[in-house]
Scaffold this active site. Structure first.
Site, PDB file in Angstrom:
ATOM      1  N   HIS A 157       0.975  -1.832  11.458  1.00 23.86           N
ATOM      2  CA  HIS A 157       1.325  -1.283  10.168  1.00 23.86           C
ATOM      3  C   HIS A 157       1.317   0.176  10.046  1.00 23.86           C
ATOM      4  O   HIS A 157       1.952   0.915   9.017  1.00 23.86           O
ATOM      5  CB  HIS A 157       0.453  -1.740   8.816  1.00 23.86           C
ATOM      6  CG  HIS A 157       0.724  -3.343   8.584  1.00 23.86           C
ATOM      7  ND1 HIS A 157       1.392  -3.959   7.700  1.00 23.86           N
ATOM      8  CD2 HIS A 157       0.278  -4.467   9.333  1.00 23.86           C
ATOM      9  CE1 HIS A 157       1.303  -5.230   7.972  1.00 23.86           C
ATOM     10  NE2 HIS A 157       0.697  -5.626   8.685  1.00 23.86           N
ATOM     11  N   ASP A 365       3.215   8.552   7.565  1.00 26.94           N
ATOM     12  CA  ASP A 365       2.862   7.200   7.241  1.00 26.94           C
ATOM     13  C   ASP A 365       3.828   6.122   7.914  1.00 26.94           C
ATOM     14  O   ASP A 365       4.811   6.332   8.255  1.00 26.94           O
ATOM     15  CB  ASP A 365       3.318   7.255   5.730  1.00 26.94           C
ATOM     16  CG  ASP A 365       2.582   6.395   4.436  1.00 26.94           C
ATOM     17  OD1 ASP A 365       1.788   5.367   5.071  1.00 26.94           O
ATOM     18  OD2 ASP A 365       2.441   6.706   3.674  1.00 26.94           O
TER      19      ASP A 365
HETATM   20  C1  GDG Z   1      -0.524   0.675   4.996  1.00 29.09           C
HETATM   21  C2  GDG Z   1       0.071   1.858   5.822  1.00 29.09           C
HETATM   22  C3  GDG Z   1       2.344   0.761   5.138  1.00 29.09           C
HETATM   23  C4  GDG Z   1      -1.673   2.374  -4.591  1.00 29.09           C
HETATM   24  N1  GDG Z   1      -2.572   2.741  -5.738  1.00 29.09           N
HETATM   25  C5  GDG Z   1      -2.648   1.868  -6.369  1.00 29.09           C
HETATM   26  C6  GDG Z   1      -2.044   0.819  -6.220  1.00 29.09           C
HETATM   27  N2  GDG Z   1      -1.324   1.121  -4.778  1.00 29.09           N
HETATM   28  C7  GDG Z   1      -0.732   0.241  -3.874  1.00 29.09           C
HETATM   29  C8  GDG Z   1       0.845   0.594  -4.117  1.00 29.09           C
HETATM   30  C9  GDG Z   1       1.370   0.018  -2.778  1.00 29.09           C
HETATM   31  C10 GDG Z   1       0.203   0.149  -2.032  1.00 29.09           C
HETATM   32  O1  GDG Z   1      -0.955   0.196  -2.664  1.00 29.09           O
HETATM   33  C11 GDG Z   1       0.150   1.171  -0.731  1.00 29.09           C
HETATM   34  O2  GDG Z   1       0.702   0.954   0.206  1.00 29.09           O
HETATM   35  P1  GDG Z   1       1.424   1.962   1.050  1.00 29.09           P
HETATM   36  O3  GDG Z   1       2.546   1.601   2.036  1.00 29.09           O
HETATM   37  O4  GDG Z   1       1.863   3.237   0.203  1.00 29.09           O
HETATM   38  O5  GDG Z   1       0.208   2.563   1.922  1.00 29.09           O
HETATM   39  P2  GDG Z   1      -1.141   2.080   2.637  1.00 29.09           P
HETATM   40  O6  GDG Z   1      -1.965   1.273   1.705  1.00 29.09           O
HETATM   41  O7  GDG Z   1      -1.519   3.076   3.477  1.00 29.09           O
HETATM   42  O8  GDG Z   1      -0.596   0.777   3.565  1.00 29.09           O
HETATM   43  C12 GDG Z   1       1.618   2.096   5.199  1.00 29.09           C
HETATM   44  C13 GDG Z   1       1.665  -0.467   4.702  1.00 29.09           C
HETATM   45  O9  GDG Z   1       0.379  -0.489   5.159  1.00 29.09           O
HETATM   46  C14 GDG Z   1       2.333  -1.894   4.782  1.00 29.09           C
HETATM   47  O10 GDG Z   1       2.730  -1.933   6.045  1.00 29.09           O
HETATM   48  O11 GDG Z   1       3.570   1.068   4.367  1.00 29.09           O
HETATM   49  O12 GDG Z   1       2.111   3.051   5.938  1.00 29.09           O
HETATM   50  O13 GDG Z   1      -0.452   3.006   5.785  1.00 29.09           O
HETATM   51  O14 GDG Z   1       1.795  -1.204  -2.921  1.00 29.09           O
HETATM   52  O15 GDG Z   1       1.357   0.147  -5.099  1.00 29.09           O
HETATM   53  N3  GDG Z   1      -1.894  -0.450  -6.834  1.00 29.09           N
HETATM   54  C15 GDG Z   1      -2.467  -0.754  -7.823  1.00 29.09           C
HETATM   55  N4  GDG Z   1      -3.181   0.482  -8.382  1.00 29.09           N
HETATM   56  C16 GDG Z   1      -3.326   1.818  -7.699  1.00 29.09           C
HETATM   57  O16 GDG Z   1      -3.940   2.511  -8.295  1.00 29.09           O
HETATM   58  N5  GDG Z   1      -2.455  -1.840  -8.315  1.00 29.09           N
END
Ligand code: GDG
Length: 458
Positions: A157, A365
């Site tokens: 990921h 990322d």
């Molecule tokens: C890893 C990889 C890859 C964030 N703050 C809140 C909240 N979130 C949710 C977002 C989104 C998720 O968390 C974050 O996803 P990301 O993709 O931006 O990043 P990582 O957590 O680092 O995930 C990344 C992912 O895995 C999938 O393969 O894309 O690169 O690092 O859904 O909305 N959700 C809520 N409150 C928050 O304050 N409810």
């Protein structure tokens, strides 16, 4: 299709909607095949023996959930020490933040062996096994060592860095060799795939035996990029529900005379938050028309708070935001609203929709799902603008966003200004193209294409 077995560090109950897009997408196939989801229970047992852990198996509808407890010593070495202290920083190109201790590597291996032993006892001969993420890289090799012959796939990921960065990991040869125990290895981007190909050719003298098929150590592995997506329909449905509509209305009302910019991230050093805040300060400095107007709403949800690097970044952010609010704020306008809390998922689409610009500017990322959620949540008649780091995996697909180099504070400020001034026609044109891609490559596409490829690889 054979029974699907998913293995990840943590698991979610696929019946609960709060589980998020990934759990929903995996959950569908798990349900259809009467599958098994295996992972750490999240429980740390104080005085347990290293390399041992109690397994709790329970049914969630047609899906079996198997959750393993870890003892304190294993958790410290495997999770905190190696996965989050070595692999997370290095795979995000941050050699400076990695802490190497040989005990952590042996703990990482010990827990992967424990996972392998406990999982092996639950497997059937034709199960299709899908292992997720950097915590479990050696799991297939450990399963093979105890006689597992099932088809096994792996998805990373997070990014895979270039060979010279990977080579800084003590025992990188062992770690990367473990990937050859898989039938299929999936990455987020073509760039990650190229790094893999270069590494295995240079460090393991792997031969290319087919398209993205590499042979070394007497094994052949198929590698491919499968950019992960979101559950667009589900997120848009959430956007039409009461909580999201209320959030949209109240935010629009409160900021009726302002232009809102939004950032939503886990508080992590990979997300480029200090650089983003500095770019916003430069926007106010260089383009004074934004003073008393542009407001940055930055949600930084707490994450890994017991790690020093995370506490440092939290202090840096608080002090940066405080200084900017002190320098530029007025009794009726605060430039930055910094929220160090998790916002309810139901409110997110409403919040995204109320904002004119999203700042998604990680230093590195794997993909970044916030970029895709922002696009999915917009009003097609009057869409907001996505400012996206060229170093997010999502930038390979979302070319119609305004791409920035987050290290270039001044260039980022200029691009934010461009976003704030963009005409309606240009916003619509870019949004149509972005939404088409977010819809086409959604999480169901990702899940289906990975599993189809895994079923036909060997
Ligand atoms: C890893 C990889 C890859 C964030 N703050 C809140 C909240 N979130 C949710 C977002 C989104 C998720 O968390 C974050 O996803 P990301 O993709 O931006 O990043 P990582 O957590 O680092 O995930 C990344 C992912 O895995 C999938 O393969 O894309 O690169 O690092 O859904 O909305 N959700 C809520 N409150 C928050 O304050 N409810």
């Amino acid at each position: 299709m054979s029974r699907l077995v998913v293995v990840s560090n943590r698991l979610a109950d696929p019946r609960k909607s709060a589980a998020g897009g990934l759990a929903v997408a995996l959950g569908e196939t798990l349900k259809r095949t009467g599958g098994l989801w295996f992972g750490w229970s999240g429980k740390v047992v104080e005085n347990g023996a290293a390399g041992e852990g109690e397994l709790h198996v329970h049914q969630a509808g047609s899906v079996t959930l198997a959750e393993l407890d870890l003892c304190q010593e294993d958790h410290d070495a495997y999770y905190r020490g190696y996965a989050n202290g070595v692999l997370w920083p290095i795979f995000h190109y941050r050699l400076d933040l990695a802490h190497f201790e040989s005990g952590h590597l042996s703990g990482y291996r010990r827990v992967n062996q424990l996972f392998a032993r406990k999982l092996k006892a639950l497997l059937k001969p034709d199960d299709l096994i899908w292992i997720h993420d950097y915590h479990l890289i050696p799991l297939a090799a450990e399963l093979r060592a105890i006689g597992c012959e099932n088809r096994i796939g792996f998805f990373l990921h997070i990014p895979l860095p270039p060979q010279q960065i990977l080579a800084a990991i003590p025992s990188h040869e062992w770690l990367m060799r473990a990937l050859f125990a898989y039938d299929l290895v999936g990455f987020q981007t073509e760039a990650d795939l190229l790094h893999f190909a270069h590494y295995v050719k240079a460090e393991a003298t792997a031969e290319t035996v087919g398209a993205n098929q590499f042979r070394a150590f007497n094994s052949t592995v198929q590698a491919e990029a499968f950019p992960i997506g979101i559950d667009v329909d589900d997120f848009q449905r959430l956007g039409r529900a009461r909580e999201a509509l209320e959030t949209f209305e109240s935010t629009r009302k409160e900021y009726s005379r302002r232009r809102l910019l939004i950032g939503v991230d886990r508080l992590d050093y990979s997300k480029g938050l200090p650089q983003r805040i500095k770019a916003f300060r430069e926007l106010l400095q260089r383009y004074p028309e934004n003073r008393h107007s542009a407001t940055l709403l930055q949600v930084a949800s707490p994450s890994r708070e017991d790690v020093d690097a995370y506490a440092d970044i939290q202090h840096e952010l608080e002090s940066l935001c405080g200084a900017i609010n002190g320098d530029y704020g007025d009794f009726d306008w605060m430039p930055i609203r910094y929220i160090h809390r998790t916002i309810a998922r139901k409110r997110l689409p409403g919040l995204y929709r109320a904002c004119a610009v999203a700042l998604v500017t990680p230093l590195r990322d794997g993909m970044n799902l916030v970029a895709k959620e922002f696009v999915a949540a917009q009003d097609e008649e009057d869409p907001g603008v996505l400012v996206l780091s060229r170093f997010a995996g999502a930038a390979e697909q979302l070319r119609e966003a305004l791409l920035v180099n987050p290290y270039d504070i001044s260039g980022t400020a200029q691009t934010i200004q461009q976003a704030l001034q963009m005409s309606l026609a240009e916003r619509q044109e870019r949004h149509v193209a972005l939404l088409a891609k977010v819809k086409e490559f959604d999480v169901h596409w990702w899940c289906k294409s990975f599993l189809q490829k895994l079923e036909h690889t060997r």
